[in-house]
Design a protein around this motif. Structure first.
Motif, short mmCIF file in Angstrom:
data_model
loop_
_atom_site.label_atom_id
_atom_site.label_comp_id
_atom_site.label_asym_id
_atom_site.label_seq_id
_atom_site.Cartn_x
_atom_site.Cartn_y
_atom_site.Cartn_z
N VAL A 19 -45.72 -14.36 37.75
CA VAL A 19 -46.04 -12.96 38.07
C VAL A 19 -44.77 -12.24 38.49
CG1 VAL A 19 -46.72 -13.67 40.39
CG2 VAL A 19 -47.47 -11.48 39.54
N ASP A 20 -44.60 -11.02 38.01
CA ASP A 20 -43.42 -10.25 38.42
C ASP A 20 -43.76 -9.15 39.42
OD1 ASP A 20 -44.59 -8.37 36.70
OD2 ASP A 20 -43.20 -8.81 35.08
N THR A 21 -44.99 -8.62 39.37
CA THR A 21 -45.42 -7.58 40.29
C THR A 21 -46.84 -7.84 40.75
OG1 THR A 21 -44.03 -5.90 39.23
CG2 THR A 21 -45.83 -5.09 40.58
N VAL A 22 -47.09 -7.70 42.02
CA VAL A 22 -48.44 -7.75 42.58
C VAL A 22 -48.75 -6.40 43.21
CG1 VAL A 22 -49.76 -8.61 44.55
CG2 VAL A 22 -48.72 -10.23 42.97
N VAL A 23 -49.85 -5.81 42.80
CA VAL A 23 -50.37 -4.61 43.46
C VAL A 23 -51.57 -5.05 44.29
CG1 VAL A 23 -51.30 -2.29 43.19
CG2 VAL A 23 -49.58 -3.14 41.56
N ALA A 24 -51.37 -5.10 45.59
CA ALA A 24 -52.40 -5.56 46.52
C ALA A 24 -53.12 -4.34 47.08
CB ALA A 24 -51.78 -6.39 47.64
N HIS A 25 -54.31 -4.07 46.55
CA HIS A 25 -55.08 -2.90 46.93
C HIS A 25 -56.06 -3.26 48.03
CE1 HIS A 25 -58.56 -0.04 46.27
NE2 HIS A 25 -57.57 0.81 46.40
N GLU A 26 -55.76 -2.82 49.24
CA GLU A 26 -56.63 -2.97 50.41
C GLU A 26 -57.06 -4.41 50.68
OE1 GLU A 26 -59.60 -0.06 51.06
OE2 GLU A 26 -58.24 1.60 50.68
N PRO A 27 -56.09 -5.32 50.86
CA PRO A 27 -56.46 -6.70 51.21
C PRO A 27 -56.99 -6.79 52.65
CG PRO A 27 -54.09 -6.41 51.33
CD PRO A 27 -54.64 -5.14 50.76
N PRO A 28 -58.11 -7.48 52.87
CA PRO A 28 -58.67 -7.60 54.23
C PRO A 28 -57.99 -8.72 55.02
CG PRO A 28 -60.11 -8.68 52.68
CD PRO A 28 -59.00 -8.07 51.86
N LEU A 29 -56.74 -8.51 55.38
CA LEU A 29 -55.95 -9.53 56.07
C LEU A 29 -56.11 -9.37 57.58
CD1 LEU A 29 -52.73 -9.24 53.87
CD2 LEU A 29 -54.45 -11.06 53.79
N GLY B 8 -60.72 -8.83 48.38
CA GLY B 8 -60.40 -10.24 48.39
C GLY B 8 -59.53 -10.65 47.22
N GLY B 9 -59.61 -9.92 46.11
CA GLY B 9 -58.74 -10.19 44.98
C GLY B 9 -57.29 -9.88 45.28
N ALA B 10 -57.04 -8.93 46.19
CA ALA B 10 -55.66 -8.66 46.61
C ALA B 10 -55.11 -9.84 47.40
CB ALA B 10 -55.62 -7.39 47.45
N VAL B 11 -55.97 -10.50 48.17
CA VAL B 11 -55.55 -11.70 48.89
C VAL B 11 -55.22 -12.81 47.88
CG1 VAL B 11 -56.19 -13.38 50.65
CG2 VAL B 11 -56.96 -11.02 50.86
N THR B 12 -56.06 -12.95 46.86
CA THR B 12 -55.78 -13.92 45.79
C THR B 12 -54.42 -13.64 45.16
OG1 THR B 12 -58.16 -14.07 45.28
CG2 THR B 12 -56.61 -14.86 43.60
N ALA B 13 -54.15 -12.37 44.86
CA ALA B 13 -52.89 -12.00 44.21
C ALA B 13 -51.69 -12.31 45.09
CB ALA B 13 -52.93 -10.52 43.84
N SER C 219 -64.38 -21.38 48.69
CA SER C 219 -63.45 -20.67 47.80
C SER C 219 -62.34 -20.08 48.67
CB SER C 219 -64.18 -19.56 47.04
OG SER C 219 -63.27 -18.77 46.30
N THR C 220 -61.16 -20.65 48.58
CA THR C 220 -60.02 -20.20 49.36
C THR C 220 -59.09 -19.35 48.50
OG1 THR C 220 -58.63 -22.10 48.80
CG2 THR C 220 -60.12 -22.34 50.70
N PRO C 221 -58.26 -18.51 49.10
CA PRO C 221 -57.28 -17.76 48.31
C PRO C 221 -56.37 -18.67 47.50
CG PRO C 221 -57.51 -16.76 50.47
CD PRO C 221 -58.28 -18.05 50.51
N GLU C 222 -55.96 -19.79 48.09
CA GLU C 222 -55.08 -20.72 47.36
C GLU C 222 -55.76 -21.28 46.12
OE1 GLU C 222 -53.79 -20.70 51.65
OE2 GLU C 222 -55.70 -20.87 50.60
N LEU C 223 -57.05 -21.62 46.25
CA LEU C 223 -57.78 -22.17 45.12
C LEU C 223 -57.96 -21.12 44.03
CD1 LEU C 223 -59.11 -24.79 44.22
CD2 LEU C 223 -61.22 -24.05 45.35
#
Length: 275
Positions: free
Chosen positions: A122-132, A106-111, A78-82
């Motif tokens: 999508v017009d806005t992404v709220v990325a909450h604590e992505p583990p990048l 991980g959902g922030a990475v998906t977003a 399961s990749t972020p792109e997928l």
């Protein structure tokens, strides 16, 4: 209607996407807001979604391979792109966009991946604590620790893997809380979800590197969210690195990495402000 009032039960359905059947839930009416996690499924967002449904159409989903979203091939990673493609297909199916997307962990990475690959949805992404981890000063060391965690889990030492994971994340739990959460036997579904995350999802999520030029120059507004109680934790550091790279000020949210679970009302108010 009071904006903190819940609006009734969620409407549940499924959507066929390449290689998987997605479970999703829809609440409320108004501007479209999708809420995604990884590995967290729709249940983790339900209290927050109930509140935001007072003035939004809120969509939550189980990511592929987790709980009610069944994959055709459990050995497929399961990749972020997928996962971003899955979400894009879901929003296209609903046909009520463009959407704001709130993703946590991980959902922030998906977003963020969706902001890059499907900016028209999508017009806005709220990325909450992505583990990048790729944005850390020494990503190789972090990747090596993640590989050790995965190997420990696959060797059968579940509590040991979780102890290593929490240590790397900078999250401390009292021993009695840890034992209750990770030391007791899992039911079949919990064990399956946990295995899929360690074996198929964790590596690709933490190794994903955002296209910073695309995010900076693209049409999608990116908000980087950090819990006020997450100072010093891994996702605090990765989130601040992302905000610096995008030249945006991070936005503080209640609680820590799971603040939306612990304080859904306070979190809902802050998310409305961020949107």
């Amino acid at each position: 209607m009071n904006r903190t009032q819940a609006t009734g039960p969620a409407r549940t359905s499924t959507l066929e996407v390449p290689g998987a059947t997605l479970h999703y839930e829809v609440r409320g009416e108004g501007p479209l807001l999708a809420m995604v996690g990884a590995p967290m499924d729709a249940r983790a967002f339900a209290p927050l979604a109930d509140l935001l449904a007072a003035d939004h159409t809120v969509v939550t989903t189980d990511p592929r391979g987790i709980h009610r979203s069944i994959v055709a091939d459990p050995a497929q990673d399961s990749t972020p792109e997928l996962r971003a493609d899955d979400l894009a297909r879901l929003l296209t199916h609903l046909d009520v966009g463009p959407a704001a997307v709130f993703g946590s962990s991980g959902g922030a990475v998906t977003a963020l991946a969706m902001a890059q690959s499907h900016p028209g949805l999508v017009d806005t992404v709220v990325a909450h604590e992505p583990p990048l981890d790729e944005l850390l000063e020494d990503p190789a060391a972090s990747h090596a620790r993640t590989e050790q965690i995965i190997a420990t889990y696959l060797a059968g030492d579940v509590p040991g893997a979780w102890r290593m994971f929490l240590h790397q994340a900078g999250i401390w739990l009292p021993d009695e809380v840890f034992q209750a959460a990770f030391g007791s036997p899992r039911d079949r579904q919990q064990a399956a979800d946990e295995h899929f995350w360690f074996a198929r999802e964790l590596r690709h999520t933490t190794r994903w590197r955002p296209d910073l030029d695309t995010l900076r120059s693209g049409p999608v507004r990116v908000v980087v969210g950090i819990g006020v109680d997450s100072a010093g934790q891994l996702c605090d550091r990765t989130s601040r690195a992302l905000a610096t790279a995008l030249a945006v000020a991070p936005v503080s949210f209640p609680g820590d990495h799971t603040g939306f679970v612990d304080d859904p009302a306070g979190f809902a108010d802050r998310l409305r402000e961020a949107l």
